[in-house]
Structures are given as structure tokens and as C-alpha cells.
Design a protein around this motif. Sequence first.
Motif, mmCIF file in Angstrom:
data_model
loop_
_atom_site.group_PDB
_atom_site.id
_atom_site.type_symbol
_atom_site.label_atom_id
_atom_site.label_comp_id
_atom_site.label_asym_id
_atom_site.label_seq_id
_atom_site.Cartn_x
_atom_site.Cartn_y
_atom_site.Cartn_z
ATOM 1 N N GLU A 166 -10.401 -8.456 5.060
ATOM 2 C CA GLU A 166 -10.759 -7.410 6.047
ATOM 3 C C GLU A 166 -12.065 -6.716 5.650
ATOM 4 N N CYS A 179 -10.683 -2.459 10.156
ATOM 5 C CA CYS A 179 -9.892 -1.521 9.364
ATOM 6 C C CYS A 179 -10.876 -0.569 8.692
ATOM 7 N N TYR A 180 -10.699 0.733 8.912
ATOM 8 C CA TYR A 180 -11.696 1.673 8.361
ATOM 9 C C TYR A 180 -11.710 1.693 6.839
ATOM 10 N N CYS A 221 -1.256 1.962 12.467
ATOM 11 C CA CYS A 221 -2.475 1.372 11.906
ATOM 12 C C CYS A 221 -3.606 1.599 12.908
ATOM 13 N N PRO A 222 -4.651 2.357 12.536
ATOM 14 C CA PRO A 222 -5.740 2.620 13.484
ATOM 15 C C PRO A 222 -6.367 1.331 14.045
ATOM 16 N N MET A 223 -6.436 0.288 13.227
ATOM 17 C CA MET A 223 -7.018 -0.963 13.751
ATOM 18 C C MET A 223 -6.163 -1.537 14.877
ATOM 19 N N TYR A 259 0.814 -1.227 0.000
ATOM 20 C CA TYR A 259 0.000 0.000 0.000
ATOM 21 C C TYR A 259 0.843 1.272 0.000
ATOM 22 N N ASN A 310 -1.765 -7.169 12.752
ATOM 23 C CA ASN A 310 -2.065 -5.734 12.909
ATOM 24 C C ASN A 310 -2.391 -5.441 14.368
ATOM 25 N N CYS A 365 -5.658 4.415 2.702
ATOM 26 C CA CYS A 365 -5.189 4.351 4.087
ATOM 27 C C CYS A 365 -4.260 5.541 4.308
ATOM 28 N N VAL A 392 3.580 0.628 8.242
ATOM 29 C CA VAL A 392 3.077 1.226 9.485
ATOM 30 C C VAL A 392 3.773 0.577 10.681
HETATM 31 FE FE1 SF4 Z 1 -4.467 -0.551 9.182
HETATM 32 FE FE2 SF4 Z 1 -6.335 -0.780 7.329
HETATM 33 FE FE3 SF4 Z 1 -4.368 0.937 6.972
HETATM 34 FE FE4 SF4 Z 1 -3.892 -1.706 6.851
HETATM 35 S S1 SF4 Z 1 -5.152 -0.506 5.462
HETATM 36 S S2 SF4 Z 1 -2.684 -0.168 7.917
HETATM 37 S S3 SF4 Z 1 -5.343 -2.447 8.384
HETATM 38 S S4 SF4 Z 1 -5.928 1.001 8.591
#
Ligand code: SF4
Length: 303
Positions: A200, A172-173, A86-88, A26, A114, A260, A61
Motif C-alpha cells: 500500500e 491508505c493515508y 477504514c478511510p480507504m 494493527y 478494504n 491508523c 475495522v
Molecule cells: Fe485502512 Fe490504512 Fe487503516 Fe488499513 S491501515 S485500516 S488500509 S486506513
Amino acid sequence: MIYQEIQEKIKKIAKSKNAVILAHNYQRPEIQDIADFVGDSLHLSRCASKTDADIILFCGVSFMAETAKILAPSKKVLLPRYEAGCPMAMMITKSELQKLKDNHPDAVVVAYVNTTAEIKAMADVCCTSSNALKVVKGIKERKIIFVPDKNLADYCKRRTPEKEFIIYDGYCYVHNQITYKQLKNTKDKYPAARVLAHPECPFEALQLADEILSTEKMVEYVEKSEYNEFIIATEPGIIHRLKKNAPSKKFITVENCQICKTMKMTTIEDVYNAIVEEKYEITLEPDIIKKACSSLDKMLKYI
Ligand code: SF4
Ligand code: 13P
């Protein structure tokens, strides 16, 4: 081309310092292009555990850089942007997991990769999106506490009816916002396309998928597939790698799909500063490393 000069400088300095550059699928294209290895969480964990480099520069991340430190504690592990988390992974705390463990002392704890190093240290085994189902199937006990991703947990639960799942309410948002409607609209617009979705995503959206795959498995699938058009239901950063590997094929993102924000926080300038100044170094308590390493080592047995 605009990044060529800085990219060359980074590669040169990395070589002189015996540093390996790892980048998640990503990450921004210009960062993926200078990485020694690009991949999903599982592939990059394996790279970190096997490398003989002195420095691991992790473009991703924070939980990924922590994972690298746990698997290669003698190496210097750098995360170019300190705030890239990572917010999750931040959705579950130690006390919340402890409560679940106290309430279900007979359950095996599966922590999605994660998560923070502290959560991994409290788990019995880790998993990634690419091996979660295999990890779950490999557990002898019936009862499983799965943290923190409710969608990945649900995906595993539906395929292992013999197990009892205690599912945490994290998500995961980016993936959680891929709705049935958005994916259906995209599918209606491109009826000939194969739908590849990340686990996810919520169950309703997964119902429309032809294949449910981690990002790395998407790359492998596209390479081998006889199809030419794909709807990619995951974070759009992966499209760069897919296009690079299969330039003649067409890739479509899901209508209104989010990006993300923390995965895109790291810029090529950050990578340059990180390799020059050797920042930001990941440090973890030896006891946390030892415990978390046990959960990660078990995970690495499942491809
Ligand atoms: Fe976290 Fe989702 Fe971003 Fe992966 S894509 S780092 S799971 S928020
Ligand atoms: P994978 O790297 O396992 O495909 O998971 C995607 C993700 O969201 C990582 O943060």
C-alpha cells in the motif's frame, strides 16, 4: 499486567459463549494478546470462513467484520467499536464504481478487500495485499478495473505488463504518507537493516524495499530470515507481533510514520463490553451477502 484482569474476564466469557476472537496485526497489543487468531486480512478471512464458533468477535475495522459476516453468514459477527472504519474503504462509492463499469464493460473488476460489502458485491473478484498479484495474474481477460487502492494497483500493474489497468484514485493515508525521503533517512540511520514494505506504500518508497510483503508475510519472513534488523514500512502495530515471534531481533519503524487511528480506536474495555452485550452486530442484506461471497470465495483460492 495492568490489563490482566479484564483480559481474563474476556477470555472466560468468550469461552462460555463459544466465541472466537480475531484481531488484525494493527490492533493494540493488549487486544492481540487475548485473540485466538491474529493476522492479516487474508488470514483472518480464512479463520472466519472455517470457524465453528457461534460468535466471531472481530477486533479490526468494519470491512473486516463485514467480510467475516459474508463468509460466515450464520454466525453472529461483532465489531467492538461501531465507528472503527477504514478511510480507504470509504473512498469508493457504488455510483463511482458503476461509472467505471459502464465505461469499461469488457473489464474484470478487482476489489481490494478494504471495501464495503456493496462494492464487493459489484466486483468480480476480491484480493488482499497478500494475494493481489496472484489474483491479477489468474485473470484471463486483459483489462482490469482495480479499486480502491492506487498504490496496490500500481504494484500489480508494474508486474503484469500484459494487462491494461484502470486504476481508481484511492489510498491508505498511513501507507501513502511513507515517502521515499522518510524511508531513505531511516535506511541511512540503520544501513544493516532489511527493509520490509507493505504494497500500500507509494512506488517511490517501494523502490527502497528489500521485500514487499503483506503484514502476515512480514511475520513469516522475519521468522525464517537470517537477518537480525528490520525496517518495517507499514503501520507500527505489527511490531508487537514481530517482537513476540522473534524476541531477539530488532525492528525499526519508518521516521514519522503515522498510526491508523481507526485501528487503534478499539480498546480492551470495548472488547469486554462487546462480548458481554454482544455488540455491535454486523447485519447485511442477503442479496449483498450472496454477491459479495462470490467475489470473496474466488479470492480465497489464492493464498
Ligand atoms: Fe485502512 Fe490504512 Fe487503516 Fe488499513 S491501515 S485500516 S488500509 S486506513
Ligand atoms: P493486510 O492486512 O493485508 O496486511 O493489509 C493491511 C491493511 O492496511 C489492512 O487494513
